[in-house]
Design a protein around this motif. Structure first.
Motif, PDB file in Angstrom:
ATOM      1  N   TRP A  33     -55.967  42.699  55.973  1.00 24.94           N
ATOM      2  CA  TRP A  33     -54.537  42.914  56.158  1.00 24.94           C
ATOM      3  C   TRP A  33     -54.302  43.282  57.617  1.00 24.94           C
ATOM      4  CZ3 TRP A  33     -57.373  44.658  52.054  1.00 24.94           C
ATOM      5  CH2 TRP A  33     -56.977  44.252  50.782  1.00 24.94           C
ATOM      6  N   TYR A  34     -53.451  42.520  58.310  1.00 23.42           N
ATOM      7  CA  TYR A  34     -53.130  42.812  59.704  1.00 23.42           C
ATOM      8  C   TYR A  34     -52.165  43.992  59.774  1.00 23.42           C
ATOM      9  CZ  TYR A  34     -55.028  38.234  60.971  1.00 23.42           C
ATOM     10  OH  TYR A  34     -55.848  37.154  61.165  1.00 23.42           O
TER      11      TYR A  34
ATOM     12  N   THR B 122     -57.704  42.102  71.510  1.00 21.40           N
ATOM     13  CA  THR B 122     -57.894  41.324  70.287  1.00 21.40           C
ATOM     14  C   THR B 122     -59.213  40.542  70.330  1.00 21.40           C
ATOM     15  OG1 THR B 122     -56.891  39.690  68.820  1.00 21.40           O
ATOM     16  CG2 THR B 122     -56.641  39.305  71.164  1.00 21.40           C
TER      17      THR B 122
ATOM     18  N   GLU C 158     -59.684  46.089  55.986  1.00 19.60           N
ATOM     19  CA  GLU C 158     -60.499  45.073  55.308  1.00 19.60           C
ATOM     20  C   GLU C 158     -61.146  45.641  54.056  1.00 19.60           C
ATOM     21  OE1 GLU C 158     -63.184  43.274  58.169  1.00 19.60           O
ATOM     22  OE2 GLU C 158     -61.550  42.071  58.961  1.00 19.60           O
TER      23      GLU C 158
ATOM     24  N   ASN D  80     -51.183  43.292  65.149  1.00 19.50           N
ATOM     25  CA  ASN D  80     -51.760  42.029  65.613  1.00 19.50           C
ATOM     26  C   ASN D  80     -51.133  41.661  66.961  1.00 19.50           C
ATOM     27  OD1 ASN D  80     -52.982  39.564  65.852  1.00 19.50           O
ATOM     28  ND2 ASN D  80     -52.130  38.693  63.984  1.00 19.50           N
TER      29      ASN D  80
ATOM     30  N   LEU E 259     -55.917  44.829  68.100  1.00 20.64           N
ATOM     31  CA  LEU E 259     -55.886  44.274  66.745  1.00 20.64           C
ATOM     32  C   LEU E 259     -56.388  45.363  65.801  1.00 20.64           C
ATOM     33  CD1 LEU E 259     -55.557  41.713  64.940  1.00 20.64           C
ATOM     34  CD2 LEU E 259     -57.950  41.211  65.439  1.00 20.64           C
TER      35      LEU E 259
ATOM     36  N   ARG F 232     -59.349  37.581  68.991  1.00 29.13           N
ATOM     37  CA  ARG F 232     -58.928  36.169  68.930  1.00 29.13           C
ATOM     38  C   ARG F 232     -59.491  35.410  70.131  1.00 29.13           C
ATOM     39  NH1 ARG F 232     -58.421  37.254  64.396  1.00 29.13           N
ATOM     40  NH2 ARG F 232     -56.505  37.860  63.383  1.00 29.13           N
TER      41      ARG F 232
ATOM     42  N   GLU G   1     -49.430  41.411  56.500  1.00 29.17           N
ATOM     43  CA  GLU G   1     -49.881  40.025  56.284  1.00 29.17           C
ATOM     44  C   GLU G   1     -51.325  40.033  55.788  1.00 29.17           C
ATOM     45  OE1 GLU G   1     -50.867  35.983  58.851  1.00 29.17           O
ATOM     46  OE2 GLU G   1     -49.674  37.575  59.797  1.00 29.17           O
TER      47      GLU G   1
ATOM     48  N   ILE H  69     -57.026  45.993  61.685  1.00 28.83           N
ATOM     49  CA  ILE H  69     -57.111  45.310  60.401  1.00 28.83           C
ATOM     50  C   ILE H  69     -57.678  46.267  59.351  1.00 28.83           C
ATOM     51  CG2 ILE H  69     -58.107  43.365  59.135  1.00 28.83           C
ATOM     52  CD1 ILE H  69     -58.454  41.934  61.813  1.00 28.83           C
TER      53      ILE H  69
END
Length: 114
Positions: free
Chosen positions: A19-20, A103, A32, A23, A28, A105, A8, A30
């Motif tokens: 781009w995950y 994460t 980048e 997740n 997490l 988040r 994603e 990623i």
């Protein structure tokens, strides 16, 4: 199997790509990409510990006012509570992996510009 080609994708900051690869709430990961001259907002995480690993280019990471240049195939750990900012001060794009545990988040506090 996961890769940049099927993960994603999202855009962040000043036309940077992410781009995950994984997740989850406990981790997490990623991939980048930051074009030349881009940066993220200075911030910190209260709980999440991060590890940045550069794949290509040079990532400039400011930690608590100290500048670190992370070159290809080098990494840097950022403990919780440390104010930091990723920048691409180079002439070409930089690509890197960010691993966050847990994460990030809901665990990011931006530092106001002075």
């Amino acid at each position: 199997m996961i890769s940049k080609d099927n993960a994603e994708h999202y855009i962040w900051g000043d036309n940077c790509d992410g781009w995950y690869l994984l997740n989850r709430t406990d981790m997490l990961i990623i991939h980048e990409k930051m074009p030349s001259g881009t940066c993220e907002k200075r911030h910190f995480h209260s709980v999440s510990r991060q590890f940045f690993f550069v794949l290509q280019g040079v990532l400039t990471m400011e930690l608590e006012g100290n500048k670190h240049e992370i070159k290809a195939h080098q990494g840097l750990e950022i403990p919780p509570g440390i104010k930091h900012q990723a920048r691409n001060d180079g002439q070409s794009s930089v690509e890197f992996i960010v691993i966050s545990h847990p994460t990030t988040r809901g665990d990011r506090s931006d530092i106001p510009s002075s």
